[in-house]
Design an enzyme around this catalytic site. Structure first.
Site, PDB file in Angstrom:
ATOM      1  N   LYS A  12      -6.580  -5.193 -19.336  1.00 35.62           N
ATOM      2  CA  LYS A  12      -7.740  -4.935 -18.480  1.00 35.62           C
ATOM      3  C   LYS A  12      -7.494  -3.811 -17.470  1.00 35.62           C
ATOM      4  CE  LYS A  12      -8.529  -7.896 -15.317  1.00 35.62           C
ATOM      5  NZ  LYS A  12      -8.235  -6.949 -14.215  1.00 35.62           N
ATOM      6  N   ARG A  86     -13.729 -14.036 -10.143  1.00 40.25           N
ATOM      7  CA  ARG A  86     -12.720 -14.780 -10.896  1.00 40.25           C
ATOM      8  C   ARG A  86     -13.222 -16.123 -11.393  1.00 40.25           C
ATOM      9  NH1 ARG A  86      -7.153 -13.743  -9.979  1.00 40.25           N
ATOM     10  NH2 ARG A  86      -6.813 -15.962 -10.154  1.00 40.25           N
ATOM     11  N   ARG A 125       6.627  -6.479 -23.950  1.00 37.63           N
ATOM     12  CA  ARG A 125       6.701  -5.529 -22.840  1.00 37.63           C
ATOM     13  C   ARG A 125       8.106  -4.981 -22.676  1.00 37.63           C
ATOM     14  NH1 ARG A 125       3.398  -8.185 -17.815  1.00 37.63           N
ATOM     15  NH2 ARG A 125       1.335  -7.991 -18.741  1.00 37.63           N
ATOM     16  N   ARG A 158      11.466  -7.635 -19.784  1.00 36.86           N
ATOM     17  CA  ARG A 158      11.439  -8.312 -18.492  1.00 36.86           C
ATOM     18  C   ARG A 158      11.770  -9.784 -18.670  1.00 36.86           C
ATOM     19  NH1 ARG A 158       8.804  -5.057 -14.683  1.00 36.86           N
ATOM     20  NH2 ARG A 158       7.360  -3.621 -15.649  1.00 36.86           N
ATOM     21  N   ARG A 169      -0.293 -19.135 -17.509  1.00 38.32           N
ATOM     22  CA  ARG A 169      -1.267 -18.175 -16.976  1.00 38.32           C
ATOM     23  C   ARG A 169      -2.529 -18.138 -17.821  1.00 38.32           C
ATOM     24  NH1 ARG A 169       1.424 -12.563 -16.255  1.00 38.32           N
ATOM     25  NH2 ARG A 169      -0.665 -12.051 -15.557  1.00 38.32           N
TER      26      ARG A 169
END
Ligand SMILES: [Zn+2]
Length: 215
Positions: A12, A86, A125, A158, A169
């Site tokens: 996003k 949100r 990532r 990471r 999440r």
């Protein structure tokens, strides 16, 4: 006015920046604006600081003070709401606020991506510890596998990008944001965009919708 939303890992932020560059949107990013108020030490900033320090969300009354300031400053601009509202309550409040200025969200763009792909992406990532460049095995791969395009350093993953954190999440997002899709669908302004694949492809899909809407 356009609202862009999607789960963590949907890209996003990247898409929002690309769209701002192409369509001259003023980007409303709550996180950026909160940090800015704190940085300039405004009276609002002083109210916000404790929440930022604790890493919790600021209460809606503060949040909407910021929204209203931003809308007033940009009354004659196209605004892109990046990840805000949100939740359903904020969406309804935002609609009321905008109505006071004869404005409304004209288009809500939802980036859709499966849970499996989000997990694959987030685990993909990569970053360069030498120059800070960021890559993704799936969406934005370096030219040579595991080597930084910028400086030739070996890339690393990471540590906080593990499956459990990501699942958590995603659950939070589902719970808070699913009702948003329904809400904007009921207003007849929801467009769902396939956010799988590389960022350029996703961008083209969004641009196709926006080109039709903006002319
Ligand atoms: Zn590098």
């Amino acid at each position: 006015m356009v609202f862009l939303f999607g789960p963590p890992g949907a890209g996003k932020g990247t898409q929002a920046d690309l769209l701002v560059g192409r369509y001259n949107f003023k980007k409303f990013s709550m996180g950026d604006l909160l940090r800015e108020e704190v940085a300039i030490g405004s009276s609002l900033g002083k109210k916000i600081e404790p929440y930022l320090k604790k890493g919790v969300l600021a209460p809606d009354e503060i949040v909407f003070e910021i929204v209203e300031d931003f809308v007033l400053e940009n009354l004659n601009e196209k605004i892109l709401f990046d990840g805000f509202p949100r939740n359903l309550n904020q969406a309804i409040e935002l609609e009321k606020l905008l109505a006071r200025y004869n404005k409304k969200i004209d288009l809500a763009i939802e980036l859709y991506i499966t849970k499996e792909e989000v997990i694959k992406r987030m685990l993909g990532r990569l970053y360069c510890s030498k120059c800070g460049a960021v890559y993704n095995e799936v969406t934005n791969p370096p030219r040579v596998s595991m080597v930084c395009d910028e400086c030739g350093n070996n890339l690393e993953k990471r540590e906080d990008d593990n499956t459990e954190t990501i699942k958590k999440r995603l659950e939070v997002y589902e719970e808070m944001t699913r009702p948003l899709s329904e809400y904007y669908k009921s207003l007849g302004i929801l467009v769902t965009i396939d956010a799988s694949g590389q960022k350029e492809d996703v961008y083209k899909r969004i641009a196709r919708v926006l080109d039709g809407y903006i002319k």
